[in-house]
Design an enzyme around this catalytic site. Structure first.
Site, short mmCIF file in Angstrom:
data_model
loop_
_atom_site.label_atom_id
_atom_site.label_comp_id
_atom_site.label_asym_id
_atom_site.label_seq_id
_atom_site.Cartn_x
_atom_site.Cartn_y
_atom_site.Cartn_z
N HIS A 111 0.83 -1.20 0.00
CA HIS A 111 0.00 0.00 0.00
C HIS A 111 0.87 1.25 0.00
CE1 HIS A 111 -3.94 -2.04 0.83
NE2 HIS A 111 -3.07 -3.01 1.05
N ASP A 134 -6.68 5.41 1.66
CA ASP A 134 -6.43 4.02 1.27
C ASP A 134 -7.74 3.23 1.31
OD1 ASP A 134 -3.71 2.05 1.54
OD2 ASP A 134 -5.65 1.08 1.84
#
Ligand code: UDP
Ligand code: UDP
Length: 475
Positions: A29, A127
């Site tokens: 990520h 995210d």
């Protein structure tokens, strides 16, 4: 790679948007988030802040964060100090990265508001793992909230559709079968992330909550491009996956940053690669956040020892790098490294993977198909032998096989299945993949398509420009 500082064309003006990026955890990520930060800052003249949740789960993340801020001082740093979540009782044995997602999700309502207000943010990019909680906070402050999906467009369409599937099939408590994502593909039961078969799993709860929240975002960014996933990108853009999905910006493949990090002292692989003939080396890596079972590692070692190929193998012995105390000789057996010396290099250290894939000596990537690995293989034109292990990786492996720049042996086991894939079977597939001219040609053409997508006027470049225009207040 883009220039390291804001260019002369990027003088701040009243119209310069301040975009706050909020990644979750794990290199899978963080890496695409830092690539996005630099693309927006250096490439599109935005004022960019990156939220860094401390302490990080892995050392790889702290090294990457330090290297990013050293190399790109124009990107601002917003530290977020997390209270420890004692998850041992609540989620015994859970994956530490998912536990971190949970800690972030619980801290977000309290900590994100003041951070956004203090930064006078014009937009938040959260995210995917934090989507449902971040959208609520941003909404209260009237800050537009975009969600960055760090995996494939195919997986994004699956995720957006999954809550609808559950509602139509008896609700969250019912077992999950094949899932037909409208306009995209059928994801067979065997390719569905393992955790989703358990409605109470920590990952499943987050996955469904975030999937349901997508319609409330102001837009979705995805590290994908049309040429690699034509059906998924078209379906997401065309609105056929679920009703009222916000605008989708396919901005991939986001370009690597060349941070080099503390990599200089980390290994001798650069010099070793330089000494190998073109397209001769098999690069083997299963990503940053999983260890193969010990008996599977032994089987891989047996193959690499017997196969005669040159190879570079990154081995991991634990999920979190800080906990990885075992020696290579414990994992591979005494004498392995000596026996393959010269022909093969094994390391437990971090390698700069994009640099490895860009190296002319590398001819094949045996990969778990984490989405970043797939995009890096594609951007560098390296054929893939897909060996997915968990989560979205079988969905990604299908993307690779369908786009034609790799092979996926669907019967090979993944986590939760007992079978160990034997050395001979691996050897057979690698020999076939190395000699497959059609796959090599397709890899070269996918590389060219990727370059076109991110070049001036390309689809991904235009999508990112459109996203920035909206952050400036355009509609
Ligand atoms: N990576 C790397 N060196 C390593 C292991 C991983 O540079 O030794 C990078 C890799 O290039 C990718 C990211 O870490 O950018 C891992 O993300 P991916 O989605 O491929 O898989 P994950 O590690 O999340 O399973
Ligand atoms: N994911 C998601 N929602 C979540 C958490 C993860 O859609 O709440 C996605 C993630 O982007 C990826 C897959 O689920 O597509 C696996 O997640 P994980 O974070 O484990 O990815 P990895 O670390 O392997 O890159």
């Amino acid at each position: 790679p883009p220039p390291n500082s804001t260019s002369d064309d990027c003088q701040g003006t009243a119209a310069t948007p301040h975009i706050v990026l909020f990644p979750s955890a794990g290199m899978g990520h963080l890496v695409p988030f830092t690539r996005l930060a630099v693309a927006l800052s250096a490439g599109h003249c935005c004022d960019v802040s990156l939220v860094t949740a401390l302490p990080t789960v892995s050392s790889a993340e702290s090294c990457h964060i330090a290297a990013l801020f050293a190399a790109f001082p124009a990107v601002r740093r917003l530290d977020l100090r997390l209270a420890p979540l004692d998850a041992s009782a609540e989620f015994p044995g859970a994956d530490p990265f998912y536990v971190r997602y949970e800690a972030l999700r619980r801290s977000t309502p309290l900590l994100l508001g003041p951070l956004l207000a203090g930064a006078s943010a014009s937009a938040l990019v959260a995210d995917i793992a934090l989507a449902s909680v971040a959208i609520s906070v941003a909404r209260e402050l009237r800050v537009p909230c975009y969600v960055f999906f760090t995996a494939s467009a195919t997986m994004l369409s699956f995720k957006a559709y999954f809550p609808t599937y559950l509602d139509a099939n008896g609700g969250a408590g019912h077992s999950v079968g094949d899932v037909d994502v409208p306009g995209v593909c059928r994801v067979p039961r065997s390719s569905i992330p393992q955790a989703l078969h358990d409605p109470d799993d920590i990952f499943t709860r987050q996955f469904v909550a975030n999937g349901r929240a997508l319609v409330a975002a102001d837009g979705l960014l995805v590290n994908a491009f049309e040429a690699m996933e034509p059906e998924a990108v078209a379906a997401l853009l065309g609105g056929s996956v679920v009703a009222s999905l916000p605008p989708v910006f396919a901005v991939g493949p986001l370009m690597p940053l060349n941070l080099r990090e503390a990599a200089e002292e980390q290994g001798n692989y650069r010099a070793w690669l330089d000494a190998q003939p073109p397209r001769s080396v098999v690069y083997v890596s299963f990503g940053s956040r999983k260890a193969l079972a010990r008996d599977q590692i032994r089987e891989l070692a047996a193959w690499l020892e017997a196969c005669g190929h040159r190879f570079l193998w990154v081995v991991k012995g634990a999920v979190v790098d800080r906990d990885d105390a075992c020696e290579l000789s414990d994992l591979l057996g005494e004498g392995f490294q000596r026996r393959v010396e010269g022909r093969g290099l094994v390391t437990k250290s971090w390698v700069e993977q994009d640099e490895v894939l860009r190296h002319p000596a590398v001819g094949l990537f045996v990969s778990h198909c984490g989405w970043n690995s797939v995009t890096e293989a594609a951007a560098n034109g390296v054929p893939v032998l897909a060996w997915p292990r968990f989560a979205d990786q079988r969905v990604n492996a299908r993307v690779v096989a369908r786009a034609g720049f790799g092979v996926w042996v669907e019967r090979w086991s993944w986590e939760g299945e007992e079978a160990v894939v034997g050395a001979e079977e691996i050897a057979e597939q690698v020999v076939a993949a190395m000699g497959d001219q059609a796959v090599a040609e397709k890899a070269a053409s996918v590389r060219d398509e990727a370059a076109r997508a991110v070049a001036d006027g390309g689809t991904s470049q235009q999508s990112l420009a459109e996203f920035v225009r909206r952050c400036r207040g355009g509609t």
